[in-house]
Enzyme design. Sequence first.
Site, PDB file in Angstrom:
ATOM      1  CG  ASP A 114      -0.325  -0.103   2.526  1.00 66.43           C
ATOM      2  OD1 ASP A 114       0.925  -0.095   2.584  1.00 66.43           O
ATOM      3  OD2 ASP A 114      -1.049  -0.192   3.530  1.00 66.43           O
ATOM      4  CB  SER A 115       4.537   1.783  -0.074  1.00 67.29           C
ATOM      5  OG  SER A 115       4.832   0.753  -1.011  1.00 67.29           O
ATOM      6  CG  ASP A 153       0.317  -4.096   2.292  1.00 66.71           C
ATOM      7  OD1 ASP A 153      -0.067  -4.714   3.292  1.00 66.71           O
ATOM      8  OD2 ASP A 153       1.252  -3.279   2.312  1.00 66.71           O
ATOM      9  CE  LYS A 183       3.012  -5.849   3.686  1.00 72.28           C
ATOM     10  NZ  LYS A 183       2.581  -4.930   4.787  1.00 72.28           N
ATOM     11  CD  GLU A 185       0.818  -2.079   7.734  1.00 77.48           C
ATOM     12  OE1 GLU A 185       0.613  -1.292   8.692  1.00 77.48           O
ATOM     13  OE2 GLU A 185       1.201  -1.693   6.618  1.00 77.48           O
ATOM     14  CD  GLU A 252       8.200  -0.737   7.601  1.00 77.78           C
ATOM     15  OE1 GLU A 252       8.380   0.400   7.122  1.00 77.78           O
ATOM     16  OE2 GLU A 252       7.174  -1.421   7.369  1.00 77.78           O
TER      17      GLU A 252
END
Length: 362
Positions: A114-115, A153, A183, A185, A252
């Site tokens: 999602d960056s 993501d 993925k 978070e 991270e």
Amino acid sequence: MAAQTANLRPLARSMSTALTTLRTTTYRAPVNRSAITLPCYMRSALVPRTQSRHSSYHSPEPVTNAPNARKKVTMVTLRNLYRKGEPIAMITAHDFPSARAADESGMDMVLVGDSLGMVAMGLENTTEVIMEEMLLHCRSVARGAKAAFIIGDLPMGSYEVSPEQAVQSSLRFIKEGRVHGVKIEGGEELAPTVKRITQAGIPVVGHIGLTPQRQNALGGFRVQGKTSAGAVQLLKDALALQEAGAFMLVLEAMPPEVATLITSKLQIPTIGIGAGNGCSGQVLVQVDMTGNFPPGRFLPKFVKRYADVWSEATRGMQQYREEVKSRQFPSPEYTYPITKEELSKFQETVDQTYERLRTGRE
């Protein structure tokens, strides 16, 4: 109705036989195409395609049947790399060209992170990215990366409400986004969610440490695990996600010693980003590591720039602009010819044709 069906069966058998012949026979010119009983719309497929394509709007699919084409990376491939101790190479991609580049470079995994909200869409942070945007980018990447294992993501707001919501979002990523896994978070609080997703048969990559979607709660993009208590919590998060069924974890922005110790306590691979080289593999944002950004832009400490795409791209475009302004481009080699005879005919009639069309409109 039965009689009509019976009459169609011989035709169906004939077409099936002909198609089987096409699949199993290598045709070399000259070919007796009249011996093949096929409808006219299917016979055209046998005609050699010699016409050149005169269009810029063309994105050819990657060649997957070439003799030197890479084998598809699967979960088994990734487990074997982990078992052998060979680092796993992951990189982000957000569209067809960046996916092609990642695949051609031999990446084991491609992350549609999602960056992309920041590097491809110009948003302030990742929290603004929505589900439909991620699915669009996932589909584009899936068309370009044919060998790499693709992870999508899950964006903020698509999994936090309940495990059921997370499963539904993950299913959309697999079915509509055409990725191979998702993925998510978060730490041990998301273990039940990860478990439900994996029970649905979807591979899950966990993400702990600095979780950008939660940067507001973390006080910004801050390094995690710098205290003993913080490092212990990261270990708890990692073990909980592993127990829930995650097959891999992204670590991270944490001290390398902490990431190395966490990796040593797990039975699944870890992918580091700002976490040192003691992880099972690494990931970077492609736009960052290729230098595809203007001078002066902030870069995290962990980013190593391997190329200077921005300078090369702007240099080329500046030269293009100058040649357009000076009419150097397009020169004759970049144009399509017309015979002198046809040009002469056109010149003879152009004025009359123009005048007739103009007066006809008045």
